[in-house]
Design an enzyme around this catalytic site. Sequence first.
Site, PDB file in Angstrom:
ATOM      1  N   ASP A 133       0.824  -1.219   0.000  1.00 15.40           N
ATOM      2  CA  ASP A 133       0.000   0.000   0.000  1.00 15.40           C
ATOM      3  C   ASP A 133       0.856   1.267   0.000  1.00 15.40           C
ATOM      4  O   ASP A 133       0.662   2.159  -0.821  1.00 15.40           O
ATOM      5  CB  ASP A 133      -0.914   0.068   1.238  1.00 15.40           C
ATOM      6  CG  ASP A 133      -2.054  -0.937   1.192  1.00 15.40           C
ATOM      7  OD1 ASP A 133      -2.452  -1.341   0.082  1.00 15.40           O
ATOM      8  OD2 ASP A 133      -2.544  -1.311   2.275  1.00 15.40           O
TER       9      ASP A 133
ATOM     10  N   ARG B 157      -0.197   4.244  17.519  1.00  9.91           N
ATOM     11  CA  ARG B 157      -0.601   5.226  16.514  1.00  9.91           C
ATOM     12  C   ARG B 157      -0.404   6.678  16.933  1.00  9.91           C
ATOM     13  O   ARG B 157       0.100   7.477  16.144  1.00  9.91           O
ATOM     14  CB  ARG B 157      -2.045   4.970  16.044  1.00  9.91           C
ATOM     15  CG  ARG B 157      -2.208   3.646  15.299  1.00  9.91           C
ATOM     16  CD  ARG B 157      -1.280   3.573  14.082  1.00  9.91           C
ATOM     17  NE  ARG B 157      -1.326   2.285  13.393  1.00  9.91           N
ATOM     18  CZ  ARG B 157      -0.552   1.241  13.675  1.00  9.91           C
ATOM     19  NH1 ARG B 157       0.324   1.298  14.672  1.00  9.91           N
ATOM     20  NH2 ARG B 157      -0.633   0.125  12.971  1.00  9.91           N
TER      21      ARG B 157
ATOM     22  N   ASP C 172      -7.356   2.751  12.905  1.00  6.11           N
ATOM     23  CA  ASP C 172      -6.085   3.481  12.835  1.00  6.11           C
ATOM     24  C   ASP C 172      -6.240   4.854  12.190  1.00  6.11           C
ATOM     25  O   ASP C 172      -5.583   5.808  12.586  1.00  6.11           O
ATOM     26  CB  ASP C 172      -5.035   2.649  12.098  1.00  6.11           C
ATOM     27  CG  ASP C 172      -4.514   1.521  12.978  1.00  6.11           C
ATOM     28  OD1 ASP C 172      -4.676   1.605  14.211  1.00  6.11           O
ATOM     29  OD2 ASP C 172      -3.935   0.567  12.428  1.00  6.11           O
TER      30      ASP C 172
ATOM     31  N   SER D  71      -3.773  -9.676   7.418  1.00  7.27           N
ATOM     32  CA  SER D  71      -3.320  -8.308   7.652  1.00  7.27           C
ATOM     33  C   SER D  71      -2.713  -8.254   9.055  1.00  7.27           C
ATOM     34  O   SER D  71      -3.375  -8.568  10.039  1.00  7.27           O
ATOM     35  CB  SER D  71      -4.514  -7.363   7.528  1.00  7.27           C
ATOM     36  OG  SER D  71      -4.191  -6.126   8.109  1.00  7.27           O
TER      37      SER D  71
HETATM   38  N1  ARG Z   1      -8.045  -4.366  16.180  1.00  4.81           N
HETATM   39  C1  ARG Z   1      -6.841  -3.754  16.676  1.00  4.81           C
HETATM   40  C2  ARG Z   1      -6.983  -2.266  16.756  1.00  4.81           C
HETATM   41  O1  ARG Z   1      -7.856  -1.696  16.162  1.00  4.81           O
HETATM   42  C3  ARG Z   1      -5.613  -4.165  15.881  1.00  4.81           C
HETATM   43  C4  ARG Z   1      -5.595  -3.748  14.445  1.00  4.81           C
HETATM   44  C5  ARG Z   1      -4.310  -4.132  13.816  1.00  4.81           C
HETATM   45  N2  ARG Z   1      -4.315  -4.102  12.388  1.00  4.81           N
HETATM   46  C6  ARG Z   1      -4.136  -5.172  11.628  1.00  4.81           C
HETATM   47  N3  ARG Z   1      -4.200  -4.989  10.346  1.00  4.81           N
HETATM   48  N4  ARG Z   1      -3.916  -6.344  12.110  1.00  4.81           N
HETATM   49  O2  ARG Z   1      -6.210  -1.627  17.419  1.00  4.81           O
END
Ligand code: ARG
Length: 418
Positions: A30, A111, A140, A192
């Site tokens: 990406d 983040r 995120d 992911s």
């Molecule tokens: N669900 C978790 C959060 O929103 C982790 C997300 C992590 N992203 C991923 N693509 N695995 O903080």
Amino acid sequence: MSAGHRPIAAYQADPEQVARVLLLYSGGLDTSVMLHWIQAEYGAEVVTLTVELGQPGEDWEAIVAKARDMGAVETLVVDAREEFAADFVAPAIRANALYGGGYPLFTALARPLIAKVAVAAAREHGCDTIAHGCTGKGNDQVRIDATIAALAPELRVLAPVREWEMGREEEIAYAREHRIPVSGGTERPPYSIDDNLWGRSSEGRVIEEIDQPPPDDVFRLVTRPEEAPDEPELVRIGFESGRPASLDGDELALVELIERVAGAGCRHGVGIVDHIEDRIVGLKVRDIYEVPAATIILAAHRDLEKLVSTIHQNNFKASLDNHWAYLCYAGLWYEPLRTDLDAYMVAANEFVTGEVTVKLYKGSATVVARSSPYALYDKSLAGFSESGGEFSQLASPGFIELFSLQTRMAHAVRRRDR
Ligand code: ARG
């Protein structure tokens, strides 16, 4: 593919006005496509920024080389591990931070730091816009956009994946067309992933089949409990005012301590969490987490905190812990309430000093021993020996009579009316 829709929010970049972009760059498909696309679509210069937070197995030099080959005018790498541990993970430990009862928030904690580092780099390198690779479906984007908008109202945000309407196939086609190297080949990566020193998550593909157990190939960090050693291992974690400070008697910096605890947890199959989660943007999602260090350290911290705190502190803090976790999850790290709550967490942790021993065995992490100079625990009072000093068994009936007063009255009144 379009050059983006008209901005809806004031913090979003107006395509006409983008001149120099700070791109949060991971080296993946990406953000690599994005690096080319921003230059091509907006005629803008791109500075890349890659933030190290203890992601295992990353080749930072290769990421920089790739960005440079693709025309980045500057390629920055910031090692933010210590700041992450000290200013994000340590507060999370003081707050026993778990979202939804199971997620130790490693992505959510990372983040705001990534966004903060990006703001500083954008200012230093004269960028007008920060670009990132978040989709429009996840948490995120909320965390990064909200942080940038709060910390740097003069900067604009660009999230091409949210708008460019390319799927993975189109991105690969775009990469081929523009000679963008696709690391790991064009094979679809099964899941992911996001990871840092506080944990790892996998989402997507067969993990979305919530009525099925996760396949074994999800687990890249933690040994499957079935394959863990037959002998248990004890780890002894020392805390100072709620902050992990030693492991088995050795004083360690927090990053190293977390990494070593994670290593022990991984060997023993500790920290696998299969989690149904409520995203801030409304969707429910299933995540498979591998969080060995968080599982062990949070269990130890909770145990020690209970030992040194009063019944009133213990009953009260749980609800604040929950609220802290929610603010963090929701991307409101820079919300003043989080700072207010942190002040309470620091105060409540002043005497959370001592050692906790956790037994690791085939997937479980169980606290088996603890000690503290501030323990509100006195063996001679707690046992069945002759009472004396601060505690008299003979006083108990008087206490019970008053303590049960309203309950007894309620029963008496209702009996009379009947
Ligand atoms: N669900 C978790 C959060 O929103 C982790 C997300 C992590 N992203 C991923 N693509 N695995 O903080």
